[in-house]
Design a protein around this motif. Sequence first.
Motif, PDB file in Angstrom:
ATOM      1  N   LYS A   1      43.325  45.821  24.483  1.00 38.91           N
ATOM      2  CA  LYS A   1      43.491  46.956  24.920  1.00 38.91           C
ATOM      3  C   LYS A   1      43.288  47.407  26.480  1.00 38.91           C
ATOM      4  N   LYS A   2      43.792  48.050  27.172  1.00 38.27           N
ATOM      5  CA  LYS A   2      43.356  48.306  28.710  1.00 38.27           C
ATOM      6  C   LYS A   2      43.117  49.621  28.659  1.00 38.27           C
TER       7      LYS A   2
ATOM      8  N   LEU B   1      32.613  55.803  41.017  1.00 33.22           N
ATOM      9  CA  LEU B   1      33.301  54.504  41.093  1.00 33.22           C
ATOM     10  C   LEU B   1      34.504  54.599  39.751  1.00 33.22           C
ATOM     11  N   ARG B   2      35.733  53.909  40.235  1.00 36.05           N
ATOM     12  CA  ARG B   2      36.565  53.853  39.085  1.00 36.05           C
ATOM     13  C   ARG B   2      36.961  52.498  38.668  1.00 36.05           C
ATOM     14  N   ALA B   3      37.227  52.162  37.488  1.00 31.55           N
ATOM     15  CA  ALA B   3      37.404  50.561  37.093  1.00 31.55           C
ATOM     16  C   ALA B   3      38.734  50.804  35.936  1.00 31.55           C
ATOM     17  N   HIS B   4      39.053  49.501  35.864  1.00 35.76           N
ATOM     18  CA  HIS B   4      39.902  49.066  34.716  1.00 35.76           C
ATOM     19  C   HIS B   4      39.062  48.240  34.108  1.00 35.76           C
ATOM     20  N   ILE B   5      39.147  48.438  32.489  1.00 33.36           N
ATOM     21  CA  ILE B   5      38.530  47.827  31.686  1.00 33.36           C
ATOM     22  C   ILE B   5      39.471  47.260  30.443  1.00 33.36           C
ATOM     23  N   TRP B   6      39.352  45.793  30.158  1.00 35.85           N
ATOM     24  CA  TRP B   6      40.122  45.292  29.190  1.00 35.85           C
ATOM     25  C   TRP B   6      39.250  44.958  28.148  1.00 35.85           C
ATOM     26  N   LEU B   7      39.610  45.240  26.672  1.00 34.76           N
ATOM     27  CA  LEU B   7      38.564  45.236  25.820  1.00 34.76           C
ATOM     28  C   LEU B   7      39.455  44.739  24.455  1.00 34.76           C
TER      29      LEU B   7
ATOM     30  N   THR C   1      45.159  43.598  44.044  1.00 33.30           N
ATOM     31  CA  THR C   1      44.625  42.679  43.400  1.00 33.30           C
ATOM     32  C   THR C   1      45.134  42.887  41.624  1.00 33.30           C
ATOM     33  N   ALA C   2      46.271  43.740  41.627  1.00 32.09           N
ATOM     34  CA  ALA C   2      46.411  43.926  40.342  1.00 32.09           C
ATOM     35  C   ALA C   2      47.034  42.713  39.558  1.00 32.09           C
ATOM     36  N   ILE C   3      47.879  42.031  40.364  1.00 24.90           N
ATOM     37  CA  ILE C   3      48.738  40.843  39.933  1.00 24.90           C
ATOM     38  C   ILE C   3      47.640  39.931  39.565  1.00 24.90           C
ATOM     39  N   ARG C   4      46.696  39.349  40.250  1.00 26.56           N
ATOM     40  CA  ARG C   4      45.749  38.532  40.039  1.00 26.56           C
ATOM     41  C   ARG C   4      44.821  39.018  38.861  1.00 26.56           C
ATOM     42  N   ASP C   5      44.603  40.134  38.899  1.00 30.89           N
ATOM     43  CA  ASP C   5      43.629  40.631  37.666  1.00 30.89           C
ATOM     44  C   ASP C   5      44.339  40.637  36.389  1.00 30.89           C
ATOM     45  N   SER C   6      45.507  40.529  36.573  1.00 27.30           N
ATOM     46  CA  SER C   6      46.234  40.629  35.060  1.00 27.30           C
ATOM     47  C   SER C   6      46.441  39.119  34.285  1.00 27.30           C
ATOM     48  N   ALA C   7      46.104  38.065  35.390  1.00 25.14           N
ATOM     49  CA  ALA C   7      45.834  36.799  34.783  1.00 25.14           C
ATOM     50  C   ALA C   7      44.804  36.405  34.231  1.00 25.14           C
ATOM     51  N   ARG C   8      43.823  37.051  34.480  1.00 24.87           N
ATOM     52  CA  ARG C   8      42.445  36.685  34.095  1.00 24.87           C
ATOM     53  C   ARG C   8      41.824  37.756  33.120  1.00 24.87           C
ATOM     54  N   HIS C   9      41.837  38.856  33.630  1.00 22.76           N
ATOM     55  CA  HIS C   9      40.829  39.920  32.876  1.00 22.76           C
ATOM     56  C   HIS C   9      41.125  40.159  31.411  1.00 22.76           C
ATOM     57  N   PRO C  10      42.598  40.214  31.048  1.00 25.02           N
ATOM     58  CA  PRO C  10      43.146  40.197  29.621  1.00 25.02           C
ATOM     59  C   PRO C  10      42.872  38.735  28.921  1.00 25.02           C
ATOM     60  N   TYR C  11      42.696  37.877  29.741  1.00 20.84           N
ATOM     61  CA  TYR C  11      42.261  36.478  29.143  1.00 20.84           C
ATOM     62  C   TYR C  11      40.961  36.251  28.355  1.00 20.84           C
TER      63      TYR C  11
ATOM     64  N   SER D   1      36.095  42.985  29.855  1.00 18.71           N
ATOM     65  CA  SER D   1      36.326  42.373  31.192  1.00 18.71           C
ATOM     66  C   SER D   1      36.633  43.561  32.097  1.00 18.71           C
ATOM     67  N   ILE D   2      35.735  43.811  33.272  1.00 21.38           N
ATOM     68  CA  ILE D   2      35.678  45.284  33.911  1.00 21.38           C
ATOM     69  C   ILE D   2      35.863  44.812  35.458  1.00 21.38           C
ATOM     70  N   ARG D   3      36.908  45.541  35.868  1.00 22.63           N
ATOM     71  CA  ARG D   3      37.244  45.499  37.364  1.00 22.63           C
ATOM     72  C   ARG D   3      36.989  46.677  37.913  1.00 22.63           C
ATOM     73  N   VAL D   4      35.805  46.628  38.749  1.00 19.33           N
ATOM     74  CA  VAL D   4      35.598  47.780  39.386  1.00 19.33           C
ATOM     75  C   VAL D   4      35.959  47.919  40.833  1.00 19.33           C
ATOM     76  N   ASP D   5      36.215  48.975  41.513  1.00 19.96           N
ATOM     77  CA  ASP D   5      36.628  49.272  42.955  1.00 19.96           C
ATOM     78  C   ASP D   5      35.391  49.635  43.641  1.00 19.96           C
ATOM     79  N   ILE D   6      34.584  48.891  44.402  1.00 21.03           N
ATOM     80  CA  ILE D   6      33.332  49.404  45.025  1.00 21.03           C
ATOM     81  C   ILE D   6      33.437  50.540  45.851  1.00 21.03           C
TER      82      ILE D   6
END
Length: 682
Positions: free
Chosen positions: A22-23, A37-43, A67-77, A85-90
């Motif tokens: 889930k995201k 700070l804001r983040a997307h988290i895949w769990l 980076t949404a396209i490239r993030d979708s390739a590896r964070h859900p993986y 898997s956590i993607r944070v905007d600095i």
Amino acid sequence: MVFNIQDSDFRRIKTTFDRQVKKLEHVKIPMPDGKTLRAHIWLPEDAEISPVPALLEYLPYRKNDFTAIRDSARHPYFAGHGYASIRVDIRGSGDSDGILLDEYLKQEQDDALAVIDWIIKQPWSTGKVGMFGKSWGGFNSLQVAARKHPALKAIITLCSTDDRYQDDVHYRGGNILASDMLWWASTMFTYNARPQDPSVVGETWRENWLERVTKTPPFAIEWLSHQRRDSYWKHGSINENYADVAIPVFAVGGWQDAYTDAIFRMVEHLPNAKGLIGPWAHEYPEVATPEPTIGFLKEALRFFDHWLKERDTGMYDEPRFQVWMQEPEKPQVTYDRRPGYWVGMDHWPSPTVSDKHYYLSNNDLVSQIPKEQTVVIPSVQEHGFYAGTFCPFGQPGDLPADQRLENGKAVVFTSAPLTDDVEYLGEPIFYGRLASDQENAMVVVRLMDKAPTGESTLISWGMLNLNHYQSHEHPEALAVGKVYDIKVKLDSLGQKLTKGHRLEVAIAPTYWTKAWPSPKAVNLTLHIGEGTYLEMPVRKSSTRDKEVREFDIAETAPIIDREILRLEERHLQIVHKPINSTWKVIDYSDEGSRKLQHNGIEHGSINKNVYTIKENDPLSAMAECSWELTVGRDAWQTKVETYSKMTADLNNFYLTHTIKAYENDEEVASNVWENTIPRDFN
């Protein structure tokens, strides 16, 4: 498991995982100073029942769009294999608060530590954290590791460096990187001016946007104000004290990338480092060019499973350092694939590598010390136009052309044909005895593989600001006519040359557009004899080579859906106008425009860089960079336009930066920066 084989790029898409994913979108992470700070988290969906380790990627490149396209390739993986898997905007980027004042500030590191503090308090967390990232994310993974947070257990750093002065996009060998310092500063100047998403942050987006546009400084001002290796560059350079990075490090890169040298140093100096070098450009190895790509996400899981889940994945039964040994290939500005093979070593420096000296004599490279003689090397300002991009990202046209186009503008020394195949692995070094007819000068050394049919392929190069010959911290004026013993480190290489091929060495005091020219035209005098030679790292095969396993095929999670609004387009021209003796590189890159289906965001970018110089006139050098970036959704559309220029005279550099911001085609903000910065032995 279900796989979709992508025949076009030899990758497979993994559509089901051991754990359902889930995201969590736009998660707020509070900072100690009240900023967010804001983040997307895949769990994994059951992570609160069965907690998992966390993997953090921490970038200024906007999780919602860029980076949404490239993030979708590896964070859900990673999440599907049992990680948060956590993607944070600095801070100052994307939907996070603030503005971004520079690269790799202490504030950036402090915020990362606060993010880790937050992660380990979450109900889905085991309290163990890893970091990973390419380029900026690889840099800050190393820098945060050096801060020694007890929950940070291991990192993967890709395409990064341990030395921000000597081995980044600002300076090389003490010389200003003309092709990249202004370009990268202009890139971040524009990137930083993109707005937050109103649907995420609310009405405060506009106030923050206007502040970003008008107050975020062009980074080149600060970078050019520090032309020596001072405390500014030492900050964030882990080679100042390698012992600070005590946790395991997996250092990864490619031969076409600009940061490969750092992998050799990290494997040598970090006690728990593994190294991997493929044939790739500045990209993740599961999607990089040229082929072969590898199943890098599987390798990342093997590394993190070992250190964050305490599983024996077999990774540490394999050679500690694995590299792709490239076989000879005729020069091309784009390669789809590089032939070669994997080799492995347990240590670096490796006992399988020894030094061989090639002495310079007349126009030859020879094994015996020659008689003493001198050779004058004149300045040719247009030398370097066919050197390729400093840090290739895999775009068409990035690589060096046939070096026969350059060799007439330098002094060239050539070896006899090789009588056997030879492998070179490591860092070539040029030792020379040089005198200059000016107080400020540089020397550039190119190394080529000359094929039996005559083609000349650039395989390594290096340069040195001769005013820095003793120290990058304390440069000094040259005494005109005095002979100096100098040492020029060339880029590391892993290159096999086959029987009949020859080595070529070219020497010059100019290299536009890689190096900003010395203030006056220089004539170098090379003193040939015992002290002038090329040192090459010759490698013998090892039993460990036989234990290097073939990597699995590249695989990723499914890529998010997007609609192409404008196709990508690249033009690269070298323009010579003989009547007015002008040379110019025009590099135009339209990265296209696309609409992301899951959030409706539309984004696109266009970049044009022009580098100009006149023959016999080093003060004519000019770099110009312009950008147009768009971000929007439906009736909310924004655009940022920037222009950056750099020139110089005998005493100063001159920087100009302009920015304009538009909302729905109406200009809402603008600013201009004009800066004069003294030359400091550059």
